[in-house]
Design a protein around this motif. Structure first.
Motif, PDB file in Angstrom:
ATOM      1  N   VAL A 136      32.166  32.954  33.396  1.00  0.00           N
ATOM      2  CA  VAL A 136      30.882  33.557  33.049  1.00  0.00           C
ATOM      3  C   VAL A 136      30.047  33.632  34.323  1.00  0.00           C
ATOM      4  CG1 VAL A 136      28.774  33.309  31.689  1.00  0.00           C
ATOM      5  CG2 VAL A 136      30.993  32.669  30.704  1.00  0.00           C
ATOM      6  N   GLY A 137      29.754  34.842  34.751  1.00  0.00           N
ATOM      7  CA  GLY A 137      29.036  35.056  36.007  1.00  0.00           C
ATOM      8  C   GLY A 137      29.927  35.748  37.005  1.00  0.00           C
ATOM      9  N   ASP A 138      29.475  36.892  37.522  1.00  0.00           N
ATOM     10  CA  ASP A 138      30.282  37.639  38.486  1.00  0.00           C
ATOM     11  C   ASP A 138      29.637  37.681  39.862  1.00  0.00           C
ATOM     12  OD1 ASP A 138      28.195  39.374  38.000  1.00  0.00           O
ATOM     13  OD2 ASP A 138      29.458  41.093  37.444  1.00  0.00           O
ATOM     14  N   VAL A 183      37.083  32.417  39.863  1.00  0.00           N
ATOM     15  CA  VAL A 183      38.301  33.168  39.539  1.00  0.00           C
ATOM     16  C   VAL A 183      39.413  32.805  40.518  1.00  0.00           C
ATOM     17  CG1 VAL A 183      39.324  35.475  39.493  1.00  0.00           C
ATOM     18  CG2 VAL A 183      37.086  35.094  38.442  1.00  0.00           C
ATOM     19  N   LEU A 184      39.085  32.814  41.815  1.00  0.00           N
ATOM     20  CA  LEU A 184      40.067  32.481  42.843  1.00  0.00           C
ATOM     21  C   LEU A 184      40.567  31.054  42.675  1.00  0.00           C
ATOM     22  CD1 LEU A 184      41.616  33.176  45.416  1.00  0.00           C
ATOM     23  CD2 LEU A 184      39.534  32.688  46.729  1.00  0.00           C
ATOM     24  N   ALA A 185      39.669  30.132  42.369  1.00  0.00           N
ATOM     25  CA  ALA A 185      40.059  28.740  42.162  1.00  0.00           C
ATOM     26  C   ALA A 185      41.004  28.608  40.975  1.00  0.00           C
ATOM     27  CB  ALA A 185      38.811  27.878  41.956  1.00  0.00           C
ATOM     28  N   ALA A 189      37.470  37.524  33.533  1.00  0.00           N
ATOM     29  CA  ALA A 189      36.195  37.615  34.246  1.00  0.00           C
ATOM     30  C   ALA A 189      35.223  38.428  33.412  1.00  0.00           C
ATOM     31  CB  ALA A 189      36.383  38.268  35.612  1.00  0.00           C
ATOM     32  N   MET A 190      34.075  37.833  33.100  1.00  0.00           N
ATOM     33  CA  MET A 190      33.032  38.545  32.364  1.00  0.00           C
ATOM     34  C   MET A 190      32.183  39.297  33.389  1.00  0.00           C
ATOM     35  SD  MET A 190      33.683  37.420  29.242  1.00  0.00           S
ATOM     36  CE  MET A 190      32.256  37.768  28.217  1.00  0.00           C
ATOM     37  N   SER A 191      32.332  40.600  33.456  1.00  0.00           N
ATOM     38  CA  SER A 191      31.639  41.367  34.494  1.00  0.00           C
ATOM     39  C   SER A 191      31.402  42.792  34.029  1.00  0.00           C
ATOM     40  CB  SER A 191      32.454  41.386  35.786  1.00  0.00           C
ATOM     41  OG  SER A 191      31.844  42.225  36.758  1.00  0.00           O
ATOM     42  N   ARG A 192      30.201  43.303  34.333  1.00  0.00           N
ATOM     43  CA  ARG A 192      29.851  44.686  34.001  1.00  0.00           C
ATOM     44  C   ARG A 192      29.719  45.556  35.243  1.00  0.00           C
ATOM     45  NH1 ARG A 192      25.075  43.362  29.625  1.00  0.00           N
ATOM     46  NH2 ARG A 192      24.618  41.712  31.101  1.00  0.00           N
ATOM     47  N   HIS A 193      30.065  45.015  36.407  1.00  0.00           N
ATOM     48  CA  HIS A 193      29.838  45.732  37.666  1.00  0.00           C
ATOM     49  C   HIS A 193      31.178  46.018  38.338  1.00  0.00           C
ATOM     50  CE1 HIS A 193      26.207  43.376  36.752  1.00  0.00           C
ATOM     51  NE2 HIS A 193      25.576  44.459  37.181  1.00  0.00           N
ATOM     52  N   GLN A 194      31.428  47.298  38.584  1.00  0.00           N
ATOM     53  CA  GLN A 194      32.738  47.717  39.063  1.00  0.00           C
ATOM     54  C   GLN A 194      33.118  47.062  40.383  1.00  0.00           C
ATOM     55  OE1 GLN A 194      33.215  51.974  39.180  1.00  0.00           O
ATOM     56  NE2 GLN A 194      35.398  51.860  39.633  1.00  0.00           N
ATOM     57  N   GLY A 201      42.554  37.359  41.338  1.00  0.00           N
ATOM     58  CA  GLY A 201      43.509  36.861  40.352  1.00  0.00           C
ATOM     59  C   GLY A 201      43.121  37.031  38.902  1.00  0.00           C
ATOM     60  N   ALA A 202      41.995  37.690  38.602  1.00  0.00           N
ATOM     61  CA  ALA A 202      41.624  37.918  37.207  1.00  0.00           C
ATOM     62  C   ALA A 202      42.688  38.773  36.532  1.00  0.00           C
ATOM     63  CB  ALA A 202      40.263  38.594  37.118  1.00  0.00           C
TER      64      ALA A 202
END
Length: 337
Positions: free
Chosen positions: A169-171, A179-181, A192-197, A207-208
């Motif tokens: 949660v959080g991009d 995500v990398l971890a 990954a919760m993300s709305r930004h391309q 790695g998502a």
């Protein structure tokens, strides 16, 4: 020297400051090579956290040692070093338990978005790189001062391991580092919760396996589809708002764990945690505990967390760096000295 001073909401200035000097024999003074703006700095910039008086700001850095106190033994003048966003002696009873962020003799810095920085507890805070780093490694080394180690702390706190399902949660830079971890720790489902391309792209490079842009009930439904209908084994909360915390509680499965590293601004639904057998762990990242391993991975070019920096500016343009991050024109801004 000059450094960034925050005067109030939306008001960061690059001003003359006294040169740092050795105060204690355990101190070092470094010449900053690169610094950056953190998402947590924006709490003050946006007026969410109070600025009572003009205050030096910034806590992330890499640099070259210029002076050391008489008691410093692990770094010397000329070394290229990275250290955590808090200083620690690395020897007290708490540090020996691996929680250097809560060192009995530790603390913060007098503003690291500056041309030079005094580093207390230099032996327990700084690590020297094996040699002079190539220029393209500096962004990744800088990320170790905070965001990469914080993302790693979220994943470790949440118990991420081989085969885990993870929601981030959080991009921002910390979430992307999470995500990398998670990928490094062996998770096989990483959402990954993300709305930004642009941020989605970095998340996938890190790695998502899935991107979920939806929020609220729609976002929860998407995550449940990907996690056997029960939620994720681990959720990494990398924002800190009440909304993000509530969302994280909904996304984690019964018996799962939330790695909580977003600077807290709001409550959590503790009753829901209790009845759902859902756990929370985390807090301020003990960078010094994670730094040796992650520095080794960066130096060997096995990970490239510096991809979170998508804008580079001169240190003197620190005010523009704040504007760019506040307006979400940049994920994270690297400041070159």
């Amino acid at each position: 020297m000059r450094g960034a001073i925050i005067h109030g909401p939306g008001d960061v200035r690059f001003e003359e400051r006294p040169d740092p000097v050795i105060v204690e024999p355990t101190d070092a003074v470094i010449r900053t090579v690169a610094a950056c703006v953190c998402g947590s700095d924006l709490w003050r910039y946006r007026g969410i956290s109070t600025v009572k008086r003009p205050t030096p700001i910034g806590h992330e850095y890499v640099g070259v040692v210029e002076q050391v106190g008489a008691a410093v033994t692990t770094v010397k003048a000329g070394d290229f070093v990275v250290g955590g966003f808090l200083h620690s002696d690395n020897t007290c009873a708490v540090c020996r338990k691996g929680m250097q962020a809560n060192c009995l003799h530790g603390g913060g810095f007098d503003g690291c978005q500056a041309e030079k920085i005094r580093i207390p507890n230099a032996d327990g805070t700084l690590l020297a790189t094996p040699g002079e780093p190539d220029a393209d490694l500096i962004p990744s080394l800088l990320s170790l001062s905070d965001v990469m180690c914080t993302g790693w702390h979220a994943a470790v706190s949440a118990g991420v391991g081989p085969g885990s399902s993870v929601v981030v949660v959080g991009d921002g830079a910390v979430g992307l580092s999470g995500v990398l971890a998670a990928a490094q720790l062996g998770a096989t489902t990483i959402i990954a919760m993300s709305r930004h391309q642009s941020r989605q792209k970095v998340a996938q490079e890190f790695g998502a396996t899935h991107i979920v842009a939806e929020r609220g009930e729609e976002g929860l439904a998407k995550v449940l589809e990907l996690t056997e209908g029960i939620g994720a084994d681990a959720v990494l909360e990398c924002v800190g708002t009440e909304e993000a915390r509530a969302q994280s509680v909904g996304l984690v499965r019964p018996g799962g764990m939330i790695g909580l590293v977003g600077v807290p601004h709001g409550d959590m639904p503790t009753d829901t945690l209790f009845w759902g057998n859902k756990g929370i762990r985390g807090g301020v990242a003990p960078v010094r505990a994670h730094l040796p391993h992650l520095l080794d991975l960066v130096w060997k070019r096995e990970i490239d967390p510096g991809k979170v920096f998508d804008l580079t500016l001169p240190l003197a343009d620190v005010a523009e760096a704040y504007r760019a991050m506040d307006e979400r024109r940049a994920i994270k801004v690297l400041l070159q000295n």
